[in-house]
Design a protein around this motif. Structure first.
Motif, mmCIF file in Angstrom:
data_model
loop_
_atom_site.group_PDB
_atom_site.id
_atom_site.type_symbol
_atom_site.label_atom_id
_atom_site.label_comp_id
_atom_site.label_asym_id
_atom_site.label_seq_id
_atom_site.Cartn_x
_atom_site.Cartn_y
_atom_site.Cartn_z
ATOM 1 N N GLY A 354 0.799 -1.221 0.000
ATOM 2 C CA GLY A 354 0.000 0.000 0.000
ATOM 3 C C GLY A 354 0.827 1.265 0.000
ATOM 4 N N LYS A 359 -6.935 3.434 2.838
ATOM 5 C CA LYS A 359 -7.348 2.245 2.118
ATOM 6 C C LYS A 359 -8.422 2.534 1.082
ATOM 7 C CE LYS A 359 -10.827 0.477 5.405
ATOM 8 N NZ LYS A 359 -11.180 -0.705 6.226
ATOM 9 N N ASP A 362 -7.132 5.666 -4.690
ATOM 10 C CA ASP A 362 -5.919 5.806 -5.493
ATOM 11 C C ASP A 362 -5.234 7.134 -5.226
ATOM 12 O OD1 ASP A 362 -7.863 7.402 -6.607
ATOM 13 O OD2 ASP A 362 -7.420 6.880 -8.689
ATOM 14 N N MET A 364 -2.493 9.237 -3.201
ATOM 15 C CA MET A 364 -1.272 9.042 -2.426
ATOM 16 C C MET A 364 -0.650 10.362 -1.972
ATOM 17 S SD MET A 364 1.323 7.728 -5.396
ATOM 18 C CE MET A 364 2.718 8.025 -4.347
ATOM 19 N N SER A 367 1.382 10.573 1.402
ATOM 20 C CA SER A 367 1.322 9.220 1.963
ATOM 21 C C SER A 367 2.569 8.901 2.785
ATOM 22 C CB SER A 367 1.191 8.187 0.847
ATOM 23 O OG SER A 367 1.307 6.878 1.389
ATOM 24 N N SER A 369 3.721 6.089 3.277
ATOM 25 C CA SER A 369 4.411 4.963 2.642
ATOM 26 C C SER A 369 5.650 5.428 1.878
ATOM 27 C CB SER A 369 3.466 4.238 1.678
ATOM 28 O OG SER A 369 2.390 3.666 2.375
ATOM 29 N N TYR A 385 6.964 -2.297 -3.807
ATOM 30 C CA TYR A 385 5.639 -2.079 -3.239
ATOM 31 C C TYR A 385 4.586 -2.788 -4.079
ATOM 32 C CZ TYR A 385 3.791 1.205 -6.749
ATOM 33 O OH TYR A 385 3.302 1.766 -7.907
ATOM 34 N N ASP A 387 0.391 -2.148 -4.693
ATOM 35 C CA ASP A 387 -0.833 -1.396 -4.421
ATOM 36 C C ASP A 387 -1.783 -1.594 -5.589
ATOM 37 O OD1 ASP A 387 -2.832 0.759 -4.205
ATOM 38 O OD2 ASP A 387 -1.551 1.519 -2.596
ATOM 39 N N SER A 407 4.151 -1.081 -9.188
ATOM 40 C CA SER A 407 3.613 -2.084 -8.266
ATOM 41 C C SER A 407 3.970 -3.484 -8.761
ATOM 42 C CB SER A 407 2.091 -1.935 -8.173
ATOM 43 O OG SER A 407 1.530 -2.935 -7.364
ATOM 44 N N THR A 425 -0.764 0.287 4.171
ATOM 45 C CA THR A 425 -2.131 0.695 3.845
ATOM 46 C C THR A 425 -2.982 -0.565 3.764
ATOM 47 O OG1 THR A 425 -1.205 2.471 2.486
ATOM 48 C CG2 THR A 425 -3.571 2.051 2.274
ATOM 49 N N HIS A 427 -5.688 -1.929 2.319
ATOM 50 C CA HIS A 427 -6.720 -2.075 1.292
ATOM 51 C C HIS A 427 -7.532 -3.352 1.550
ATOM 52 C CE1 HIS A 427 -5.257 1.244 -1.063
ATOM 53 N NE2 HIS A 427 -4.092 0.676 -1.330
#
Length: 462
Positions: A354, A359, A362, A364, A367, A369, A385, A387, A407, A425, A427
């Motif tokens: 994520g 969650k 789309d 970010m 973020s 992360s 990552y 996502d 991703s 995150t 999701h």
């Protein structure tokens, strides 16, 4: 003017009628008959939902954005926002209720202009109002008598009066006489299926009674309920208060997470038990840091403005410090978990689950992360990552080195190749059982595994 304000304001606004160049009563009638055209500047996570809400309410909407490719895709029927179906855009276009343009020379066409542009921070944590100022200067040459201009972008108290109003009045037109200026803060919660734009009450503050009455009349056609307040500064303060409340409470539970973790107590279990109290407690949950365009940024708008009054906002600043330290705490826990598994963290491979800031979206922006990925790499580990909502990391203001990362697939073979999986995150459409069964170590910052009914000694909460 609060409460029963609007009816009283419509009676009071006749006091200035002798100097008005605009028939306010006639303009009110056009708003209520949905005969005006609405312009929305900034077609992002706030502007697009607002534009579609206005179109569904029966207004003709003209959207403005400086990003020409975005405009072209919107006019082609794409929403560009994951949780908003393309069909809502294409339906509005087909009905003649919506079109978008990158031509700001057309700003004279709408009768009401709603400004939904970003208000970020500078690298020194100070307000960056360049988008608001540039937008105001784009409007000013086209400003005409009878137009309503409403700022929706979150900002410090006084922005509407101190920034927008002087720019517009340089034209010779006067607020409250020739044009009407208001502030109504956006309250979007991207991806929340229960609270779309039309069902969230709207706070409205105007520069004078006429402006308030007109802005309130407009938003009354769009949302379930309006909440008129006494001034634009009050409305600006409302939005900051909402987001500071969240930031401070998130900082509290983040600090409790650290304290209880040292004691061997699960903070999520504590919060879930505490929230059974039917009064006096509201649950907030810890995480790897703050994300989104509001919570990490908005409190600093007030701390900056407070310095003008020689006031220190120590409580707010402390909350900011706690929240911004969370990614460092998480990476420390991640490194400890990898070391305990018999591997060295330096040279290890980590999969971050994520990169969206929350969650099922789309989005970010800000973020945590991205900060986590940078910290992991700074300590000598490799990071990928996954996502499902963000196939590739776009250009960001702070994390240029991560741009273009893609991703990776999430399957048993892929998960088993990493020394640790970090859930950043949570999701809903991620198979957490697959992750736990195949990962060497799982560091969970969102309590996702427990909520999925999973228990395993390889799961570490952080």
């Amino acid at each position: 003017m609060v409460g029963a304000a609007v009816a009283r304001q419509e009676r009071e606004m006749s006091a200035d009628r002798a100097v008005n160049t605009v028939d306010v009563a006639e303009l009110l009638a056009k708003i209520r008959a949905r005969e005006i055209r609405v312009g929305i500047i900034g077609l992002g996570y706030v502007g697009v939902p607002l534009a579609l809400t206005a179109a569904r309410a029966g207004f003709r909407v003209l959207g403005f954005d400086i990003n020409a490719p975005r405009v072209e895709r919107l006019n082609g029927g794409e929403s560009l926002i994951k949780h908003i179906p393309d069909s809502l855009v294409s339906d509005a276009i087909r009905e003649g209720r919506f079109d978008a343009t990158a031509d700001f020379a057309r700003l004279g066409e709408p009768d009401a202009i709603l400004i939904c542009v970003p208000t970020p921070l500078t690298k020194h944590q100070e307000p960056d109002l360049s988008y608001v100022e540039n937008t105001a200067r784009a409007i000013a040459p086209r400003l005409r008598p009878g137009q309503i201009v409403v700022l929706e972008s979150t900002t410090y108290p006084g922005t509407t009066d101190e920034i927008l109003k002087p720019i517009f009045e340089e034209t010779g037109l006067r607020s409250g006489r020739d044009f009407f200026l208001a502030f109504s803060p956006e309250r979007e919660d991207p991806g929340n299926p229960d609270f779309g734009t039309s069902v969230i009450p709207k706070v409205v503050g105007g520069d004078g009674p006429d402006a308030l009455a007109l802005a309130d009349a407009l938003y009354s056609q769009l949302v379930v309920r309006t909440v008129p307040v006494s001034s634009t500064a009050t409305a600006e303060a409302v939005k900051l208060t909402e987001n500071i409340f969240r930031a401070v409470n998130i900082a509290l539970v983040n600090e409790l997470k650290v304290v209880y973790g040292a004691m061997g107590i699960d903070v999520w279990e504590v919060i879930d038990a505490a929230k059974t109290k039917p009064f006096g407690f509201m649950p907030f949950y810890p995480g790897p840091g703050l994300g989104g365009h509001c919570i990490p940024i908005d409190p600093f708008y007030l701390t900056w403005k407070a310095r003008e009054y020689d006031i220190a906002t120590r409580f707010i600043e402390l909350a900011g410090q706690i929240n911004t330290r969370m990614p460092y705490y998480v990476v420390d826990k991640l490194a400890e978990a990898v070391d305990r598994s018999g591997r060295a963290f330096t040279g290890s491979r980590v999969l971050v689950l994520g990169v969206a800031y929350k969650k099922n979206v789309d989005d970010m922006r800000e973020s945590p992360s991205l900060k986590l990925m940078e910290l992991i790499e700074a300590r000598g580990a490799e990071v990928d990552y996954h996502d499902p909502y963000i196939p590739e990391i776009p250009r960001t203001r702070k994390h240029a080195d991560l741009m273009g990362r893609r991703s990776v697939a999430l399957d048993a073979a892929a998960v088993s190749r990493y020394d640790a999986v970090l859930i950043a995150t949570d999701h809903d459409n991620v198979d957490y059982r697959l992750v736990v069964e195949n990962a060497a170590v799982v560091v969970d910052t969102r309590n996702a595994c427990a909520r999925a009914g999973l228990s395993d000694p390889r799961i570490v909460k952080a």
